[in-house]
Write a protein that holds these residues in place. Structure first.
Motif, PDB file in Angstrom:
ATOM      1  N   THR A 146       0.712  -1.287  -0.098  1.00 18.41           N
ATOM      2  CA  THR A 146       0.163  -0.018   0.182  1.00 18.41           C
ATOM      3  C   THR A 146       0.889   1.013  -0.166  1.00 18.41           C
ATOM      4  N   GLU A 184       3.886   7.075   6.860  1.00 20.66           N
ATOM      5  CA  GLU A 184       2.773   6.081   6.863  1.00 20.66           C
ATOM      6  C   GLU A 184       2.718   5.434   8.338  1.00 20.66           C
ATOM      7  N   ALA A 211      -0.384   5.454  10.770  1.00 20.84           N
ATOM      8  CA  ALA A 211      -1.083   4.259  11.080  1.00 20.84           C
ATOM      9  C   ALA A 211      -1.202   4.047  12.603  1.00 20.84           C
ATOM     10  N   GLY A 239      -3.546   5.804  14.316  1.00 17.13           N
ATOM     11  CA  GLY A 239      -5.001   5.184  13.838  1.00 17.13           C
ATOM     12  C   GLY A 239      -5.737   6.195  13.769  1.00 17.13           C
ATOM     13  N   PRO A 276      -7.634   9.374  11.263  1.00 15.83           N
ATOM     14  CA  PRO A 276      -7.708   9.840  10.061  1.00 15.83           C
ATOM     15  C   PRO A 276      -6.680  11.150   9.999  1.00 15.83           C
ATOM     16  N   TYR A 326      -4.002   8.844   5.736  1.00 19.82           N
ATOM     17  CA  TYR A 326      -4.484   7.744   6.457  1.00 19.82           C
ATOM     18  C   TYR A 326      -5.964   7.952   6.797  1.00 19.82           C
ATOM     19  N   PRO A 327      -6.880   6.989   6.448  1.00 18.66           N
ATOM     20  CA  PRO A 327      -6.725   5.549   6.360  1.00 18.66           C
ATOM     21  C   PRO A 327      -6.203   5.332   4.634  1.00 18.66           C
ATOM     22  N   THR A 328      -5.498   4.570   4.311  1.00 22.04           N
ATOM     23  CA  THR A 328      -5.139   4.190   2.897  1.00 22.04           C
ATOM     24  C   THR A 328      -5.830   2.933   2.375  1.00 22.04           C
ATOM     25  N   PHE A 329      -5.339   2.597   1.012  1.00 20.41           N
ATOM     26  CA  PHE A 329      -6.085   1.446   0.428  1.00 20.41           C
ATOM     27  C   PHE A 329      -4.913   0.769  -0.386  1.00 20.41           C
ATOM     28  N   ALA A 343     -14.289   7.384   7.065  1.00 20.81           N
ATOM     29  CA  ALA A 343     -12.589   6.794   6.808  1.00 20.81           C
ATOM     30  C   ALA A 343     -12.262   7.466   5.244  1.00 20.81           C
ATOM     31  N   PRO A 345     -11.027   6.369   2.676  1.00 22.56           N
ATOM     32  CA  PRO A 345      -9.466   6.006   2.227  1.00 22.56           C
ATOM     33  C   PRO A 345      -9.211   6.572   0.846  1.00 22.56           C
TER      34      PRO A 345
END
Lengths: 622, 398
Positions: A173, A264, A268, A271, A273, A292-295, A318, A320
């Protein structure tokens, strides 16, 4: 009647002569028609028919070109290619009978888990774009399917398995928001001038650098022209010409993948956004940029399932797919204060050493604006006001500048509140509120009140209507740090051909130069340095022990109805910074609690790398 | 002329023994007619040799060899017929007519079916199509009936009788089904009647009925749900009016033929003739052979072929006027009309101005029955010519 029964040849009676003449005349007319028509077809329209005949007998088979790779600044592959098997259907070779055709398509669909309806819809849509060319039913089919089709060739006429190139993401990711994705060109995109030369069925970049640098990455498809007979079968020795595909050029990014990974990872770990940007303050080269959040970008290499679509696009919290670093707009809180200081100093609203006394509050228009913590710091000059992030000091500056647009003009000059011009699509432009803007809204009845001095006071500390993203903050801080150059941030470094030679350097010119008084600059940087690394500074608890001198500012912005937006922007090394890092978290609370530790992680990674680079090779990295 | 018959019955005893050419009758033949026929047949073999090589796997000269044999047989048949006094056929008219009808009917029982139609017998060496020979036989018999019946019945009855005699076999052929050949039967019937002097008013009535019938068959009958023509027949007949309506069907074939001919331009594409070589033009060795000629040899070649046909028809028409008796005139008129109709419809089909009817191009299209029948027809023409010459010269070669 001239007929006589004795079968004597009659003398040429006039009736008989007329009839023979008529037959002869008819013959002359008929032959004249044939000759004229022949002349018309062969001599007058011969060129047209020759062209049609040649068009009839030749087919072009396109050979797709592998797309260029995307590398990080050190040559690490971020996006590569892998070959994959795609199931294609050649409509011309399908059975002619409707029933058999349907049955075969249904059986093919079953092999790849597609309903007959979906198979037919896919074919219908593809054939609308490119009549009579093979239709890709499904990519990434297993090789067992190939064997199955080979063994049962007779019962699947027209079904072919083709090798196609599919994007591969060896780093998972990592940098998903920067990289973007590729997808088949659609009907609207085909009409755009930037896609000239692309044909339907081709893959083009749909987002991120794949979109932005598509014309380098895409390469040129090759074509083999062959001669075919009336059934479309290639004729022996019928290869007329071969044009080899030209692979796309590689794109090297300014991104440093280890720093990107650190950033990143820091997001993360919290936790929440959020987003971060790490950028060279002199060139605008982005070393890391994440959200964040990512995909997982590899999900775009196959058709998305409904749950994937829902997760990517339908989750407003979220979200993402949103790149919060370039599209996430938030009030900035105290990280806006250096811009207020620049505006006040340049407009003469504040002397360089002018003290302002903080009594714990400033009353404007009947409303008392208090310090965030509720305390009072007494008499302060600019650096110490920045060190402790004294709100009343800046309220006062905002109040002094009310009635002017000094704050707004300087914010824009420094590069915030407008699109930065980064080489990523869909960047947002942000908002620095002005009296005109609010008054217009008020007239339209979209807000409850016109602009007032209180708005100046709010703007001075990055509250109220101001909306900026981390990238803009990074650019604005860079402008102060580098002495007035508004850089154009960029993630592309250079375009290399497949042999590794540089085809094109990417170094966009700065947007403009702003006159920054060196004395003002050092006063502000001094304050920010103290804030980070002098006891009593707002982020001393985080950066106090950091070996490299830095200049950083926390921000904690009220963002009702959510919890406070957490910000941290830091320049390093002090006093001549090379890098700026901006971090924000939605609902992260105090800047020092969530954003500053993330920035520390990123800077540690940056300077660790610097140390080893200097230690081993003596060269400079960034 | 009146003396010819008298002299023929009394051969002169003191003539010298004739040479071989004299015995075959060469000096008394229409040389130009024979030349045009032989040139066309030769051109056919030449074209087939170039255009159909390797069409039949393992036998590169399949079509060429067979066509050459048919032409050789045709030449022999032509030479034999030249020597025979055609007037014999007038006496044999009932037998000829019966043979023709029976042979056509036999096809329904013993013929083999090809592409949905039963037209020919499968003989050991080639497939024999009675309707091809039937065209000539109908002319020979019908001309006899016309002369024989000249004094029986009213004119209207006679016209009706001729029509019935001609259209009955035409109907049989139509049922095979072979629309093109049945049209040829109809045309030769009308031609013999026309040359035979049937009244103009009768032709006007016939024409009016034809128009009505065509309207009924093409427009009214399909609407009533009882189509007379088979779907593909109607499609073929009308597709030339709107050639690009359905490129996958009959119109497509005609389009491809047109493209083939047009792409030949002035001098032709020779071995680059992709339209015909790569199967874009269907039936290229039979019905669409003119498209092959047009593409390979261009305007020069196609015009040469057309000129040869013009020469052939001019000579045939000339024989109509030269014949020593009315029977010969009628027969020659029928043959002339037959050739003219076939050439125009076939070439017109390739050029996109006539419907697709499946009529072969005489002497050019590959096919034993057609080649043989055409040679025999020309043999009859030569016979008429020779008899006329001999009766004028008042002497005999044998």
């Amino acid at each position: 009647m001239y007929l006589r029964s004795d079968d004597r040849r009659p003398q040429m009676s006039s009736g008989f002569a007329l009839r023979v003449t008529l037959i002869g005349g008819l013959g002359v007319v008929l032959f004249a028609v044939l000759f004229f028509r022949l002349w018309y077809l062969q001599v007058l329209s011969g060129d047209k028919y020759l062209a049609e005949a040649n068009n009839n007998r030749t087919r072009e088979i396109r050979v797709s070109a592998p797309r260029g790779e995307v590398l990080d600044r050190n040559g690490k592959v971020l996006v590569g290619n892998r070959t994959s098997l795609a199931l294609q259907v050649n409509p011309q070779k399908l059975p002619a009978k409707q029933g058999e055709r349907r049955a075969e398509l249904a059986r093919l669909g079953k092999l790849v888990n597609m309903s007959l309806r979906r198979v037919r819809r896919t074919m219908h849509e593809e054939l609308k774009l490119a009549p009579s060319s093979p239709v890709t039913l499904r990519k990434d089919v297993p090789s067992t399917l190939v064997y199955y089709l080979q063994e049962n060739e007779a019962s699947f006429p027209g079904a072919e398995v083709q090798q196609v190139f599919v994007r591969r993401y060896p780093q998972g990711t990592l940098a998903a928001h920067i990289l973007g994705n590729v997808g088949e060109i659609n009907a609207d995109q085909l009409k755009e001038p930037r896609n000239r030369g692309v044909q339907s069925g081709d893959q083009i970049g749909q987002d991120g650098v794949e979109y932005e640098y598509d014309r380098y990455l895409r390469g040129r498809a090759g074509a083999t022209r062959i001669q075919v007979d009336s059934m479309g079968r290639p004729t022996p020795n019928g290869q007329l010409s071969v044009k080899e595909p030209v692979p796309g050029d590689n794109l090297r990014l300014t991104i440093d993948s280890s720093l990107q990974a650190a950033g990143e990872g820091a997001l993360a770990a919290r936790g929440l956004p959020g987003a971060f940007v790490a950028m060279n303050v002199h060139t605008g080269a982005v070393l890391g940029l994440g959200s964040y959040p990512t995909f997982d970008p590899s999900i775009f290499t196959k058709p998305l399932t409904q749950s994937q679509v829902n997760a990517l696009y339908r989750d407003p919290v979220a979200a993402p797919i949103t790149d919060r670093a370039t599209q996430g707009l938030y009030p900035t809180g105290s990280t806006f204060k250096p811009f207020t200081a620049m505006a006040a100093l340049n407009g003469g609203f504040l002397g360089l050493d002018e003290p302002i006394t903080d009594n714990g509050g400033l009353t404007v228009g009947g409303i008392t604006f208090q310090n965030a913590g509720g305390g009072a710091y007494g008499t302060l000059t600019l650096p110490s006001a920045l060190q402790v992030s004294d709100d009343v000091f800046f309220y006062t500056l905002g109040y002094r500048m009310s009635g002017t647009t000094q704050q707004q003009r300087w914010a824009h000059k420094l590069g915030v509140g407008e699109a930065t011009g980064i080489d990523l699509p869909s960047e947002s432009s942000g908002l620095i509120p002005t009296p005109k803007w609010r008054d217009r809204l008020y007239k339209k009845g979209l807000t409850d009140r016109p602009w007032s001095a209180g708005d100046n006071v709010n703007l001075a500390v990055g509250q109220g209507d101001v909306q900026l993203d981390p990238l803009q903050m990074a650019v604005g801080y860079s402008t102060i740090a580098n002495g007035g150059t508004v850089v154009t941030p960029h993630v592309g470094k250079e375009v290399d051909d497949t042999a590794g030679r540089v085809v094109q350097e990417i170094s966009p010119a700065p947007k403009r130069h702003v006159k920054v008084n060196p004395a003002f600059r050092s006063a502000i940087l001094e304050g920010l340095h103290a804030a980070a690394q002098s006891p009593g500074g707002t982020s001393y608890s985080v950066f106090g022990g950091f070996p490299v001198p830095v200049a950083g500012k926390t921000g904690t912005a009220e963002r009702p109805p959510y919890a406070d937006q957490s910000w941290y922007v830091v320049l390093a090394p002090y006093p001549n910074p090379r890098i700026v890092v901006a971090v924000t978290f939605e609902q992260g609370g105090f800047g020092v609690d969530s954003a500053a530790p993330a920035a520390l992680t990123i800077l540690s990674e940056y300077f660790k790398k610097q140390a080893t680079a200097v230690g081993s090779a003596g060269g400079r990295v960034e | 002329m009146q003396t010819a018959r008298a002299m023929r019955s009394r051969p002169q005893p003191f003539t010298t023994r004739p040479g071989i050419a004299e015995r075959i009758g060469l000096p008394y033949m229409d040389g130009l007619l024979a030349l045009s026929v032989l040139a066309l047949a030769g051109f056919s073999i030449f074209t087939l040799a170039q255009a159909t090589t390797n069409d039949v796997p393992g036998d590169p000269y399949y079509f060429v060899e067979r066509q050459a044999i048919y032409v050789a047989l045709g030449i022999i048949g032509m030479a034999l017929l030249t020597r025979i006094d055609y007037s014999r056929f007038r006496e044999l008219r009932v037998g000829v007519y019966t043979f023709m009808c029976v042979s056509i009917v036999m096809v329904f029982f013993f013929g083999f079916a090809a592409r949905g139609s039963r037209r020919a017998f499968d003989l050991p060496f080639f497939s024999f199509q009675p309707s091809e020979l039937g065209k000539l036989l109908l002319i020979l018999a019908l001309a006899g009936f016309v002369i024989d019946g000249a004094r029986r019945g009213s004119e209207r009855q006679r016209t009706a009788r001729y029509l019935f005699l001609g259209l009955a076999p035409a109907a049989l052929v139509f049922l095979q089904p072979d629309l093109g050949t049945s049209l040829v039967f109809g045309v030769v019937t009308l031609a013999v009647m026309f040359v035979g002097g049937v009244r103009w008013t009768h032709f006007a009535v016939i024409a009016a009925s034809l128009v009505t019938i065509i309207a009924l068959v093409l427009v009214v009958a399909p609407k009533l749900g009882t189509p007379v023509l088979k779907g593909y027949q109607e499609e073929r007949l009308t597709s030339f009016l709107h050639p690009s309506r359905d490129p996958a069907d009959a119109g497509y074939q005609q389009d491809q033929a047109k493209i083939a001919i047009g792409s030949g331009q002035k001098t032709g594409r020779g071995d680059q003739a992709t339209q015909t070589r790569l199967d874009f033009v269907p039936e290229r060795h039979t019905d669409f052979i003119f498209a092959v000629i047009g593409e390979r040899y261009g305007f020069m070649g196609a015009a040469l072929v057309l000129s040869l046909y013009a020469l052939l028809i001019w000579r045939a028409l000339r024989i109509v006027t030269l014949s020593k008796n009315l029977y010969g005139t009628l027969v020659a008129g029928g043959i002339t009309a037959m050739l003219m109709f076939q050439v125009f419809v076939n070439v017109g089909m390739s050029l996109g101005i006539m419907p697709i009817t499946g009529i072969p191009l005489p002497l050019m299209s590959y096919g034993g029955s057609s080649v043989l029948a055409t040679f025999l027809a020309v043999g009859v023409l030569e016979s008429i010519y020779m008899q006329a010459r001999l009766s004028q010269k008042s002497r005999f070669a044998w």
